[in-house]
Design an enzyme around this catalytic site. Structure first.
Site, PDB file in Angstrom:
ATOM      1  N   GLU A 161      -5.482  -5.072  10.476  1.00  0.00           N
ATOM      2  CA  GLU A 161      -4.459  -4.042  10.690  1.00  0.00           C
ATOM      3  C   GLU A 161      -4.711  -3.324  12.010  1.00  0.00           C
ATOM      4  O   GLU A 161      -5.524  -2.384  12.062  1.00  0.00           O
ATOM      5  CB  GLU A 161      -4.511  -3.020   9.556  1.00  0.00           C
ATOM      6  CG  GLU A 161      -4.200  -3.603   8.200  1.00  0.00           C
ATOM      7  CD  GLU A 161      -3.549  -2.583   7.283  1.00  0.00           C
ATOM      8  OE1 GLU A 161      -2.512  -2.904   6.716  1.00  0.00           O
ATOM      9  OE2 GLU A 161      -4.052  -1.448   7.180  1.00  0.00           O
ATOM     10  N   GLY A 205       2.486   2.057  10.682  1.00  0.00           N
ATOM     11  CA  GLY A 205       3.425   3.162  10.521  1.00  0.00           C
ATOM     12  C   GLY A 205       4.123   3.565  11.810  1.00  0.00           C
ATOM     13  O   GLY A 205       4.765   4.611  11.873  1.00  0.00           O
ATOM     14  N   ASN A 235       0.869  -1.188   0.000  1.00  0.00           N
ATOM     15  CA  ASN A 235       0.000   0.000   0.000  1.00  0.00           C
ATOM     16  C   ASN A 235       0.900   1.230   0.000  1.00  0.00           C
ATOM     17  O   ASN A 235       1.478   1.584   1.023  1.00  0.00           O
ATOM     18  CB  ASN A 235      -0.883  -0.024   1.260  1.00  0.00           C
ATOM     19  CG  ASN A 235      -1.696   1.249   1.421  1.00  0.00           C
ATOM     20  OD1 ASN A 235      -1.861   2.017   0.469  1.00  0.00           O
ATOM     21  ND2 ASN A 235      -2.200   1.473   2.636  1.00  0.00           N
ATOM     22  N   TRP A 236       0.989   1.857  -1.178  1.00  0.00           N
ATOM     23  CA  TRP A 236       1.906   3.007  -1.304  1.00  0.00           C
ATOM     24  C   TRP A 236       1.379   4.253  -0.597  1.00  0.00           C
ATOM     25  O   TRP A 236       2.114   5.226  -0.445  1.00  0.00           O
ATOM     26  CB  TRP A 236       2.126   3.344  -2.776  1.00  0.00           C
ATOM     27  CG  TRP A 236       2.943   2.338  -3.543  1.00  0.00           C
ATOM     28  CD1 TRP A 236       3.430   1.129  -3.089  1.00  0.00           C
ATOM     29  CD2 TRP A 236       3.352   2.445  -4.911  1.00  0.00           C
ATOM     30  NE1 TRP A 236       4.114   0.492  -4.100  1.00  0.00           N
ATOM     31  CE2 TRP A 236       4.090   1.286  -5.219  1.00  0.00           C
ATOM     32  CE3 TRP A 236       3.169   3.406  -5.902  1.00  0.00           C
ATOM     33  CZ2 TRP A 236       4.645   1.056  -6.481  1.00  0.00           C
ATOM     34  CZ3 TRP A 236       3.716   3.192  -7.165  1.00  0.00           C
ATOM     35  CH2 TRP A 236       4.449   2.030  -7.447  1.00  0.00           C
ATOM     36  N   LYS A 237       0.106   4.258  -0.240  1.00  0.00           N
ATOM     37  CA  LYS A 237      -0.529   5.457   0.338  1.00  0.00           C
ATOM     38  C   LYS A 237      -0.319   6.645  -0.621  1.00  0.00           C
ATOM     39  O   LYS A 237      -0.315   6.459  -1.827  1.00  0.00           O
ATOM     40  CB  LYS A 237       0.004   5.741   1.742  1.00  0.00           C
ATOM     41  CG  LYS A 237      -0.060   4.498   2.619  1.00  0.00           C
ATOM     42  CD  LYS A 237       0.148   4.783   4.066  1.00  0.00           C
ATOM     43  CE  LYS A 237       0.225   3.469   4.828  1.00  0.00           C
ATOM     44  NZ  LYS A 237       0.090   3.637   6.257  1.00  0.00           N
ATOM     45  N   SER A 284       3.481  -2.472  10.189  1.00  0.00           N
ATOM     46  CA  SER A 284       4.946  -2.507  10.330  1.00  0.00           C
ATOM     47  C   SER A 284       5.555  -3.861   9.969  1.00  0.00           C
ATOM     48  O   SER A 284       6.517  -4.297  10.597  1.00  0.00           O
ATOM     49  CB  SER A 284       5.354  -2.071  11.742  1.00  0.00           C
ATOM     50  OG  SER A 284       4.892  -0.745  11.992  1.00  0.00           O
ATOM     51  N   GLU A 323      -6.801   4.760   7.846  1.00  0.00           N
ATOM     52  CA  GLU A 323      -6.574   6.187   7.561  1.00  0.00           C
ATOM     53  C   GLU A 323      -7.801   6.804   6.885  1.00  0.00           C
ATOM     54  O   GLU A 323      -8.131   7.960   7.133  1.00  0.00           O
ATOM     55  CB  GLU A 323      -5.308   6.354   6.703  1.00  0.00           C
ATOM     56  CG  GLU A 323      -4.056   6.081   7.527  1.00  0.00           C
ATOM     57  CD  GLU A 323      -2.868   5.561   6.741  1.00  0.00           C
ATOM     58  OE1 GLU A 323      -2.862   5.665   5.503  1.00  0.00           O
ATOM     59  OE2 GLU A 323      -1.939   5.010   7.376  1.00  0.00           O
ATOM     60  N   HIS A 377      -9.475   1.311   4.803  1.00  0.00           N
ATOM     61  CA  HIS A 377      -8.205   1.465   5.521  1.00  0.00           C
ATOM     62  C   HIS A 377      -8.431   2.393   6.709  1.00  0.00           C
ATOM     63  O   HIS A 377      -9.221   3.343   6.628  1.00  0.00           O
ATOM     64  CB  HIS A 377      -7.136   2.044   4.575  1.00  0.00           C
ATOM     65  CG  HIS A 377      -5.754   1.983   5.162  1.00  0.00           C
ATOM     66  ND1 HIS A 377      -5.309   2.895   6.088  1.00  0.00           N
ATOM     67  CD2 HIS A 377      -4.743   1.099   4.975  1.00  0.00           C
ATOM     68  CE1 HIS A 377      -4.066   2.576   6.436  1.00  0.00           C
ATOM     69  NE2 HIS A 377      -3.702   1.496   5.775  1.00  0.00           N
ATOM     70  N   GLY A 381       2.762  -1.136   4.255  1.00  0.00           N
ATOM     71  CA  GLY A 381       2.844   0.287   3.956  1.00  0.00           C
ATOM     72  C   GLY A 381       4.285   0.707   3.737  1.00  0.00           C
ATOM     73  O   GLY A 381       4.852   0.556   2.642  1.00  0.00           O
ATOM     74  N   GLY A 382       4.913   1.199   4.773  1.00  0.00           N
ATOM     75  CA  GLY A 382       6.266   1.758   4.679  1.00  0.00           C
ATOM     76  C   GLY A 382       7.259   0.886   3.927  1.00  0.00           C
ATOM     77  O   GLY A 382       7.966   1.379   3.029  1.00  0.00           O
TER      78      GLY A 382
HETATM   79  C1  PEP Z   1      -0.749   0.048   5.993  1.00  0.00           C
HETATM   80  O1  PEP Z   1      -0.796   1.229   5.724  1.00  0.00           O
HETATM   81  O2  PEP Z   1      -1.645  -0.691   5.562  1.00  0.00           O
HETATM   82  C2  PEP Z   1       0.368  -0.442   6.805  1.00  0.00           C
HETATM   83  C3  PEP Z   1       0.313  -1.643   7.289  1.00  0.00           C
HETATM   84  O3  PEP Z   1       1.413   0.437   6.999  1.00  0.00           O
HETATM   85  P1  PEP Z   1       2.854   0.081   7.667  1.00  0.00           P
HETATM   86  O4  PEP Z   1       3.327  -1.206   7.035  1.00  0.00           O
HETATM   87  O5  PEP Z   1       3.706   1.251   7.328  1.00  0.00           O
HETATM   88  O6  PEP Z   1       2.616  -0.092   9.124  1.00  0.00           O
END
Ligand code: PEP
Length: 253
Positions: free
Chosen positions: A166, A172, A9-11, A212, A96, A94, A233-234
């Site tokens: 999640e 994040g 997930n590039w956001k 993460s 966010e 999500h 994500g990251g």
């Molecule tokens: C996400 O945004 O779905 C996520 C899991 O982010 P991260 O891996 O950065 O925690």
């Protein structure tokens, strides 16, 4: 044979030219499990990513969609628009979007239905906040999200949805759920789905963990029985890290 989905997930990251360069880097990794790897990118990157991925086997998708097919919804993107591009996946709900953009279980439910109808696989995100977990109410909370999000969705259609657990406190933050915490919740989710539908539906579902995930913890998470992949994500923004996670999944096949 274990089946996985490793979805990045590039956001709100990467311009179209950055996306193109990144996909070239990713393709050079020559994944043995390319069909189980996906990138979920900003709308503005979709065509570029589609072209860049051609022939690689790697899938792609969007991060949100509107539930109406067209109309006066300034700034929104519809399912027919995504269909025409040919996306494989679309992230829905999500945390966010739930937190910053008024996404509710009701809109999530509508979005799931229109995506399924169009043959696009939704990746439905559920998960509790730190406050809910500290009260020991994570199962009640996530169970409630699932009941509301799957309202009116048939067993056949339920099997077409990927669920990502999640925990918001792990997104994040660098704070990963332990493999035991992640497995406990993914197994709980499978149990809820068995209760709402049946064991066949529950067993066929792909349930991902997100929060993460990185190359150093991917194996211990992915080897858990009820974790069928990751929403990342990251670590999905760096080709080496994302490939490290995809390789950890490939090694568990
Ligand atoms: C996400 O945004 O779905 C996520 C899991 O982010 P991260 O891996 O950065 O925690």
């Amino acid at each position: 044979m274990n089946k996985f989905l490793i979805a990045g997930n590039w956001k709100m990251n990467k311009t179209a030219s950055e996306a193109k360069a990144f996909i070239e880097e990713l393709k050079a990794k020559n994944f043995s499990n390319a069909e189980e790897v996906a990138v979920l990118v900003p709308f503005t990157d979709l065509y570029t990513v589609k072209d860049a991925l051609a022939g690689s086997g790697i899938k792609f998708g969007a991060q949100n969609v509107h539930f109406e097919a067209s109309g006066a919804f300034t700034g929104e993107v519809s399912v027919p628009m995504l269909s025409e591009i040919g996306v494989d996946y679309c992230v829905i709900g999500h945390s966010e979007r739930r937190e910053y953009f008024n996404e509710t279980d009701e809109t999530v439910n509508k979005k799931l239905k229109v995506l399924i109808e169009a043959g696009i696989t939704p990746i439905l995100c559920v998960g509790e906040s730190l406050e809910v977990r500290e009260k020991g109410e994570e199962q009640a909370f996530v169970g409630g999200q699932l009941v509301a999000d799957f309202e009116g969705i048939s067993a056949k259609d339920a099997t077409k949805i990927v669920i990502a657990y999640e925990p918001i406190w792990a997104i994040g933050t660098g704070k990963t759920a332990t493999p035991e915490q992640a497995e406990e919740m993914c197994a709980f989710i499978r149990g809820v789905m068995e209760g709402m539908y049946d064991a066949v539906v529950a067993e066929s579902l792909l349930i991902l963990y997100g929060g993460s995930m990185k190359p150093s913890n991917a194996k211990e998470l992915l080897e858990k029985e009820d974790i069928n992949g990751g929403l990342i994500g990251g670590a999905s923004l760096k080709a080496d890290d994302f490939a490290g996670i995809a390789d950890a999944a490939a090694a568990l096949k």
